[in-house]
Design an enzyme around this catalytic site. Structure first.
Site, PDB file in Angstrom:
ATOM      1  N   PRO A 112       0.792  -1.238   0.000  1.00  0.00           N
ATOM      2  CG  PRO A 112      -0.098  -1.096   2.134  1.00  0.00           C
ATOM      3  CD  PRO A 112       0.542  -2.057   1.184  1.00  0.00           C
ATOM      4  CG  ASN A 113      -0.341   4.369   1.195  1.00  0.00           C
ATOM      5  OD1 ASN A 113      -1.285   4.883   0.602  1.00  0.00           O
ATOM      6  ND2 ASN A 113      -0.454   3.888   2.417  1.00  0.00           N
ATOM      7  NE  ARG A 172       1.055  12.916  -1.411  1.00  0.00           N
ATOM      8  CZ  ARG A 172       0.004  12.146  -1.116  1.00  0.00           C
ATOM      9  NH1 ARG A 172      -0.415  12.032   0.122  1.00  0.00           N
ATOM     10  NH2 ARG A 172      -0.617  11.474  -2.054  1.00  0.00           N
ATOM     11  CE1 TYR A 182       8.892   5.215   3.333  1.00  0.00           C
ATOM     12  CE2 TYR A 182       7.372   7.058   3.126  1.00  0.00           C
ATOM     13  CZ  TYR A 182       7.793   5.926   3.781  1.00  0.00           C
ATOM     14  OH  TYR A 182       7.121   5.487   4.888  1.00  0.00           O
ATOM     15  CG  ASN A 192       8.345  -2.022   0.368  1.00  0.00           C
ATOM     16  OD1 ASN A 192       7.749  -2.056   1.452  1.00  0.00           O
ATOM     17  ND2 ASN A 192       8.988  -0.949  -0.068  1.00  0.00           N
ATOM     18  CB  ALA A 214       1.498   0.397   6.508  1.00  0.00           C
ATOM     19  CD  GLU A 251      10.485  -7.471   6.667  1.00  0.00           C
ATOM     20  OE1 GLU A 251      10.689  -8.577   7.232  1.00  0.00           O
ATOM     21  OE2 GLU A 251      10.159  -6.438   7.271  1.00  0.00           O
ATOM     22  CG  HIS A 281      10.904  -2.319   4.916  1.00  0.00           C
ATOM     23  ND1 HIS A 281       9.542  -2.262   4.755  1.00  0.00           N
ATOM     24  CD2 HIS A 281      11.166  -3.427   5.633  1.00  0.00           C
ATOM     25  CE1 HIS A 281       9.002  -3.306   5.368  1.00  0.00           C
ATOM     26  NE2 HIS A 281       9.965  -4.034   5.905  1.00  0.00           N
ATOM     27  NE  ARG A 288      10.230   6.066   8.730  1.00  0.00           N
ATOM     28  CZ  ARG A 288       9.261   5.916   7.825  1.00  0.00           C
ATOM     29  NH1 ARG A 288       9.319   4.890   6.977  1.00  0.00           N
ATOM     30  NH2 ARG A 288       8.267   6.765   7.743  1.00  0.00           N
TER      31      ARG A 288
HETATM   32  O1  CA2 Z   1      10.336   1.997   3.861  1.00  0.00           O
HETATM   33  C1  CA2 Z   1       9.503   1.316   3.265  1.00  0.00           C
HETATM   34  O2  CA2 Z   1       9.693   0.837   2.139  1.00  0.00           O
HETATM   35  C2  CA2 Z   1       8.134   1.063   3.903  1.00  0.00           C
HETATM   36  O3  CA2 Z   1       7.720  -0.258   3.600  1.00  0.00           O
HETATM   37  C3  CA2 Z   1       7.193   2.092   3.279  1.00  0.00           C
HETATM   38  C4  CA2 Z   1       5.804   2.097   3.902  1.00  0.00           C
HETATM   39  C5  CA2 Z   1       5.893   2.194   5.420  1.00  0.00           C
HETATM   40  O4  CA2 Z   1       4.607   2.075   5.995  1.00  0.00           O
HETATM   41  C6  CA2 Z   1       6.790   1.121   5.998  1.00  0.00           C
HETATM   42  O5  CA2 Z   1       6.858   1.291   7.392  1.00  0.00           O
HETATM   43  C7  CA2 Z   1       8.178   1.205   5.403  1.00  0.00           C
HETATM   44  C8  CA2 Z   1       4.999   3.312   3.416  1.00  0.00           C
HETATM   45  C9  CA2 Z   1       4.976   3.496   1.952  1.00  0.00           C
HETATM   46  C10 CA2 Z   1       4.309   4.823   1.725  1.00  0.00           C
HETATM   47  O6  CA2 Z   1       4.945   5.451   0.671  1.00  0.00           O
HETATM   48  C11 CA2 Z   1       4.648   6.760   0.473  1.00  0.00           C
HETATM   49  C12 CA2 Z   1       5.316   7.357  -0.546  1.00  0.00           C
HETATM   50  C13 CA2 Z   1       5.095   8.673  -0.820  1.00  0.00           C
HETATM   51  C14 CA2 Z   1       4.186   9.386  -0.069  1.00  0.00           C
HETATM   52  C15 CA2 Z   1       3.516   8.785   0.952  1.00  0.00           C
HETATM   53  C16 CA2 Z   1       3.744   7.450   1.214  1.00  0.00           C
END
Ligand code: CA2
Length: 149
Positions: free
Chosen positions: A10-11, A18, A23, A74, A77, A98, A100, A107
């Site tokens: 997701p996301n 953003r 990221y 990946n 969340a 896994e 990230h 974090r």
């Molecule tokens: O660091 C990572 O790859 C995560 O898997 C990314 C997830 C986060 O919930 C994990 O804890 C770590 C979130 C991805 C959200 O990506 C976004 C990208 C741009 C704007 C907002 C969110």
């Protein structure tokens, strides 16, 4: 030829739009293109998928059985919440990495919890978009070493 499934949760479709300080500024299509290029360089096949839906990710993991030799996940969340993803990975019995982008251990405390760590070969985090090709090398090396392929 080894076949790797790269699955994004997701996301991650929002990457590059953003929170670049967390990221990076690379988009998911750019990461996919780089993974496809890297796959050619190291001589593996690659499938690349993203979904914001837990059930779709679970279906993709089930579908990997017989269609892929290993999974790079990946889970976004869902990493920190999903017993269902844990069970799906355990059920297919395929080696998984896994992944990230961010260093989840540096974090918030809740990001240090992973429901999938127990059912993967290893974890790569904190290297941004380069983590994808690092994970491909790691999984491909694991498959070769285990003489799985
Ligand atoms: O660091 C990572 O790859 C995560 O898997 C990314 C997830 C986060 O919930 C994990 O804890 C770590 C979130 C991805 C959200 O990506 C976004 C990208 C741009 C704007 C907002 C969110």
């Amino acid at each position: 030829m080894q076949r790797l499934l790269i699955l994004n949760g997701p996301n991650l479709n929002l990457l590059g739009t953003r929170q670049p300080e967390v990221y990076g500024s690379v988009t998911l299509p750019m990461i996919e293109e780089n993974c496809r290029k890297h796959a050619q360089e190291i001589g593996v096949g690659v499938a690349f998928e993203q979904s914001n839906h837990e059930g779709v990710l679970i279906d993709a993991i089930h579908n990997a059985k017989g269609n892929a030799d290993g999974i790079i996940l990946n889970a976004g969340a869902y990493t920190h919440t999903s017993v269902a993803l844990h069970d799906a990975l355990a059920s297919v019995d395929l080696p998984a990495v896994e992944l990230h982008l961010s260093n989840v251990h540096a974090r918030e405390e809740f990001r240090r919890v992973s429901y999938i760590s127990k059912v993967v070969v290893g974890q790569i985090c904190g290297f941004g978009a380069s983590g994808y090709t690092l994970a491909m090398d790691a999984l491909s090396g694991y498959l070769s070493e285990k003489d799985l392929l």
